[in-house]
Design an enzyme around this catalytic site. Structure first.
Site, PDB file in Angstrom:
ATOM      1  N   SER A  34       0.845  -1.218   0.000  1.00  0.00           N
ATOM      2  CA  SER A  34       0.000   0.000   0.000  1.00  0.00           C
ATOM      3  C   SER A  34       0.870   1.254   0.000  1.00  0.00           C
ATOM      4  CB  SER A  34      -0.906   0.002   1.237  1.00  0.00           C
ATOM      5  OG  SER A  34      -0.106   0.058   2.417  1.00  0.00           O
ATOM      6  N   ASN A  35       2.107   1.156   0.475  1.00  0.00           N
ATOM      7  CA  ASN A  35       2.982   2.336   0.454  1.00  0.00           C
ATOM      8  C   ASN A  35       4.409   1.917   0.108  1.00  0.00           C
ATOM      9  OD1 ASN A  35       3.751   5.021   0.743  1.00  0.00           O
ATOM     10  ND2 ASN A  35       4.281   4.758   2.898  1.00  0.00           N
ATOM     11  N   LYS A  84       1.304   5.707   8.123  1.00  0.00           N
ATOM     12  CA  LYS A  84       2.229   6.505   8.941  1.00  0.00           C
ATOM     13  C   LYS A  84       2.276   7.998   8.590  1.00  0.00           C
ATOM     14  CE  LYS A  84       6.381   5.941   6.161  1.00  0.00           C
ATOM     15  NZ  LYS A  84       7.094   7.237   6.188  1.00  0.00           N
ATOM     16  N   SER A 124       7.138   5.287  17.378  1.00  0.00           N
ATOM     17  CA  SER A 124       7.591   6.582  16.869  1.00  0.00           C
ATOM     18  C   SER A 124       7.699   7.578  18.011  1.00  0.00           C
ATOM     19  CB  SER A 124       6.590   7.101  15.829  1.00  0.00           C
ATOM     20  OG  SER A 124       6.819   8.459  15.544  1.00  0.00           O
ATOM     21  N   TYR A 148      -2.501   9.380  14.163  1.00  0.00           N
ATOM     22  CA  TYR A 148      -1.393   8.459  13.868  1.00  0.00           C
ATOM     23  C   TYR A 148      -0.585   8.181  15.143  1.00  0.00           C
ATOM     24  CZ  TYR A 148       3.358   7.164  12.779  1.00  0.00           C
ATOM     25  OH  TYR A 148       4.594   6.556  12.794  1.00  0.00           O
ATOM     26  N   LYS A 152      -0.026   4.622  17.450  1.00  0.00           N
ATOM     27  CA  LYS A 152       1.255   4.062  17.878  1.00  0.00           C
ATOM     28  C   LYS A 152       1.263   3.860  19.400  1.00  0.00           C
ATOM     29  CE  LYS A 152       3.697   3.618  14.070  1.00  0.00           C
ATOM     30  NZ  LYS A 152       4.130   2.297  13.567  1.00  0.00           N
ATOM     31  N   PHE A 177      13.041   8.342  15.800  1.00  0.00           N
ATOM     32  CA  PHE A 177      12.979   9.786  15.595  1.00  0.00           C
ATOM     33  C   PHE A 177      12.796  10.026  14.098  1.00  0.00           C
ATOM     34  CE2 PHE A 177      13.137  11.835  19.712  1.00  0.00           C
ATOM     35  CZ  PHE A 177      13.090  10.695  20.478  1.00  0.00           C
ATOM     36  N   ASN A 178      13.666  10.693  13.398  1.00  0.00           N
ATOM     37  CA  ASN A 178      13.356  10.996  11.996  1.00  0.00           C
ATOM     38  C   ASN A 178      14.249  10.199  11.052  1.00  0.00           C
ATOM     39  OD1 ASN A 178      12.143  13.182  13.625  1.00  0.00           O
ATOM     40  ND2 ASN A 178      11.587  13.987  11.606  1.00  0.00           N
ATOM     41  N   ASN A 197       5.856  14.280   2.141  1.00  0.00           N
ATOM     42  CA  ASN A 197       5.510  15.152   3.267  1.00  0.00           C
ATOM     43  C   ASN A 197       6.759  15.512   4.064  1.00  0.00           C
ATOM     44  OD1 ASN A 197       2.602  15.028   2.987  1.00  0.00           O
ATOM     45  ND2 ASN A 197       2.741  12.895   3.656  1.00  0.00           N
ATOM     46  N   LEU A 199      10.795  16.151   5.214  1.00  0.00           N
ATOM     47  CA  LEU A 199      11.807  17.106   4.769  1.00  0.00           C
ATOM     48  C   LEU A 199      12.862  16.501   3.861  1.00  0.00           C
ATOM     49  CD1 LEU A 199      12.952  20.014   5.022  1.00  0.00           C
ATOM     50  CD2 LEU A 199      14.390  19.154   6.895  1.00  0.00           C
ATOM     51  N   ARG A 230      14.955  18.717  14.558  1.00  0.00           N
ATOM     52  CA  ARG A 230      14.631  17.313  14.692  1.00  0.00           C
ATOM     53  C   ARG A 230      15.884  16.471  14.877  1.00  0.00           C
ATOM     54  NH1 ARG A 230      10.537  19.572  15.012  1.00  0.00           N
ATOM     55  NH2 ARG A 230       8.518  19.188  13.991  1.00  0.00           N
TER      56      ARG A 230
HETATM   57  C1  WQD Z   1      10.808  17.767   9.791  1.00  0.00           C
HETATM   58  C2  WQD Z   1      10.997  19.281   9.886  1.00  0.00           C
HETATM   59  C3  WQD Z   1       8.990  20.513   9.383  1.00  0.00           C
HETATM   60  C4  WQD Z   1       8.787  19.337   5.163  1.00  0.00           C
HETATM   61  C5  WQD Z   1       7.251  13.017  10.827  1.00  0.00           C
HETATM   62  C6  WQD Z   1       6.242  12.258  11.602  1.00  0.00           C
HETATM   63  C7  WQD Z   1       6.905  11.283  12.526  1.00  0.00           C
HETATM   64  C8  WQD Z   1       7.864  10.418  11.764  1.00  0.00           C
HETATM   65  C9  WQD Z   1       8.863  11.262  10.993  1.00  0.00           C
HETATM   66  C10 WQD Z   1       6.690   8.352  11.341  1.00  0.00           C
HETATM   67  C11 WQD Z   1       9.805  19.985  10.555  1.00  0.00           C
HETATM   68  C12 WQD Z   1      10.074  20.804   8.346  1.00  0.00           C
HETATM   69  C13 WQD Z   1       9.167  19.461   6.487  1.00  0.00           C
HETATM   70  C14 WQD Z   1       8.849  20.461   4.294  1.00  0.00           C
HETATM   71  C15 WQD Z   1       9.692  21.783   6.113  1.00  0.00           C
HETATM   72  N1  WQD Z   1       7.170   9.538  10.900  1.00  0.00           N
HETATM   73  N2  WQD Z   1       9.613  20.678   6.949  1.00  0.00           N
HETATM   74  N3  WQD Z   1       9.289  21.655   4.813  1.00  0.00           N
HETATM   75  O1  WQD Z   1       7.114  16.091  11.112  1.00  0.00           O
HETATM   76  O2  WQD Z   1       9.309  15.793  12.389  1.00  0.00           O
HETATM   77  O3  WQD Z   1       8.004  13.797  11.725  1.00  0.00           O
HETATM   78  O4  WQD Z   1       8.105  12.127  10.135  1.00  0.00           O
HETATM   79  O5  WQD Z   1       6.862   7.856  12.417  1.00  0.00           O
HETATM   80  O6  WQD Z   1       5.921  10.490  13.139  1.00  0.00           O
HETATM   81  O7  WQD Z   1       5.537  13.176  12.417  1.00  0.00           O
HETATM   82  O8  WQD Z   1       9.159  15.107   9.987  1.00  0.00           O
HETATM   83  O9  WQD Z   1      10.309  15.531   7.858  1.00  0.00           O
HETATM   84  O10 WQD Z   1       7.819  16.094   8.041  1.00  0.00           O
HETATM   85  O11 WQD Z   1       9.516  17.517   9.221  1.00  0.00           O
HETATM   86  O12 WQD Z   1      10.090  22.880   6.556  1.00  0.00           O
HETATM   87  O13 WQD Z   1       8.497  20.404   3.080  1.00  0.00           O
HETATM   88  O14 WQD Z   1      11.058  19.825   8.560  1.00  0.00           O
HETATM   89  O15 WQD Z   1       8.286  21.696   9.724  1.00  0.00           O
HETATM   90  O16 WQD Z   1      10.325  21.074  11.313  1.00  0.00           O
HETATM   91  P1  WQD Z   1       8.342  15.315  11.350  1.00  0.00           P
HETATM   92  P2  WQD Z   1       9.165  16.035   8.685  1.00  0.00           P
END
Ligand code: WQD
Length: 340
Positions: A34-35, A84, A124, A148, A152, A177-178, A197, A199, A230
């Site tokens: 699915s992903n 996720k 997570s 979400y 978890k 974490f990330n 979605n 970064l 992060r």
């Molecule tokens: C990181 C930073 C954004 C995109 C998510 C889930 C977490 C885990 C990891 C599953 C933030 C900034 C992001 C962009 C940006 N997944 N950003 N522009 O939100 O910390 O965590 O992914 O377990 O559960 O919540 O990760 O990479 O989306 O964002 O400025 O186009 O980058 O604001 O500060 P996040 P992220």
């Protein structure tokens, strides 16, 4: 050991599969794609000459699980399968509860049916919610702020209750974490559906020319440069934490929870700079509004994993960006076509 990996075609699952094969574990992978893409397994085969069983199916399907547990008879399970995306979970909460929680309950029942008592669960750091203190340690209160994150946390509780009712059960819960980066070969990596979605994959796609510009979600946070901070963890380091966890559950009973992060934080602007240095590409960006639900800063206290799991992150942000760029530049369209 015979290990079932649910969600083994995913970004973290496929890296973990590769490392388990390297340690001569016997593996069965269950994934509904699915992903993810089944093409990842052609790439795993390029990196490993070890065979493994592969079942296309859903962790909510009792009959599929019964066949796997009766036939393959796993001694342990690594459970990645689940939805996720934080934002999507707010739009479709019941889809997330049904998929993530019912899937896990069905899995635990299938395990019980054949007395399989060892599980490693992909949780997570999002379970912590708004920091009461930083770095997060495992005792930090868990008040997740998205459906979400709540799935978890509720699954963690489900596993704790399962363990309490099953004296010989042994579980490790890993709070990621990330996760970022890719295998050093550039043959497997992160291949998100649609526009990313997260970064790092977004930056990677800007660098390779698939996307034009990065939107930086806010520069007025209380961090050293105002952008979100992060704890980015290399996916190969993260996969290794699962290997150590499989050994840990084999020799213990009860439930242990570990933060899997570097303990270091990096801001969005610092990630941009690191990626530009690693790739030699300029990352155009513009400052935009904060993303609803984002937390200013969070990072891990990984001491428990260092001490009890014999695990420590080895790769730094420069390594993460180097490997992410190597993967993206060789696979601008992900797994759709063969590596360049
Ligand atoms: C990181 C930073 C954004 C995109 C998510 C889930 C977490 C885990 C990891 C599953 C933030 C900034 C992001 C962009 C940006 N997944 N950003 N522009 O939100 O910390 O965590 O992914 O377990 O559960 O919540 O990760 O990479 O989306 O964002 O400025 O186009 O980058 O604001 O500060 P996040 P992220």
């Amino acid at each position: 050991m015979r290990v079932l990996i649910t969600g083994g075609a995913g970004f973290i699952g496929s890296q973990t599969l590769l490392q388990l094969l390297g340690e001569q574990h016997e593996i069965c992978v269950l994934d509904n794609y699915s992903n993810s893409s089944p093409m990842v397994f052609e790439r795993v085969a390029m990196l490993s000459n070890s065979a493994f069983e592969l079942v296309e199916g859903d962790v909510r399907d009792r009959d599929t699980l019964a066949k796997i547990f009766e036939g393959f008879r796993p001694e342990a399970v690594i459970h990645f399968a689940g939805l996720k995306a934080v934002g999507e979970s707010t739009t479709f909460p019941i889809r997330y509860y049904e998929n993530n929680m019912l899937g896990t309950a069905t899995l635990l029942q299938a395990m019980d049916a054949v007395q399989c008592r060892q599980i490693v669960f992909s949780s997570s750091a999002t379970v912590y919610g708004v920091p009461k203190y930083l770095p997060y340690d495992e005792a930090h209160p868990c008040i997740p702020t998205s459906p979400y994150g709540r799935t978890k946390y509720f699954i963690e509780e489900m596993i704790r209750d399962w363990s309490a009712a099953t004296p010989t059960a042994s579980a490790v819960i890993l709070r990621y974490f990330n996760p970022v980066g890719a295998h050093s070969s550039g043959i497997i990596g992160e291949d998100p559906n649609d526009i990313p979605n997260n970064l790092m994959p977004y930056i990677s796609q800007v660098a390779v020319g698939k996307l034009s510009k990065l939107q930086v979600f806010g520069n007025d946070y209380d961090t050293r440069d105002g952008t979100g901070l992060r704890d980015y963890i290399h996916v190969v380091d993260l996969a290794r934490a699962h290997l150590n966890s499989i050994d840990y559950v084999a020799g213990s009973a009860g439930v242990e929870t570990f933060n899997i992060g570097t303990g270091e934080g990096a801001t969005v602007l610092e990630v941009i700079q690191a990626f530009e240095a690693a790739s030699g590409q300029t990352i155009p960006y513009e400052i935009n509004q904060r993303r609803p639900g984002d937390i200013a800063a969070f990072y891990a206290n990984p001491a428990k994993a260092h001490n009890l799991l014999d695990w420590r992150a080895k790769f730094n942000l420069a390594n993460m960006c180097r490997d992410a760029w190597n993967w993206q530049s060789k696979n601008p369209d992900g797994y759709v076509q063969g590596p360049k």
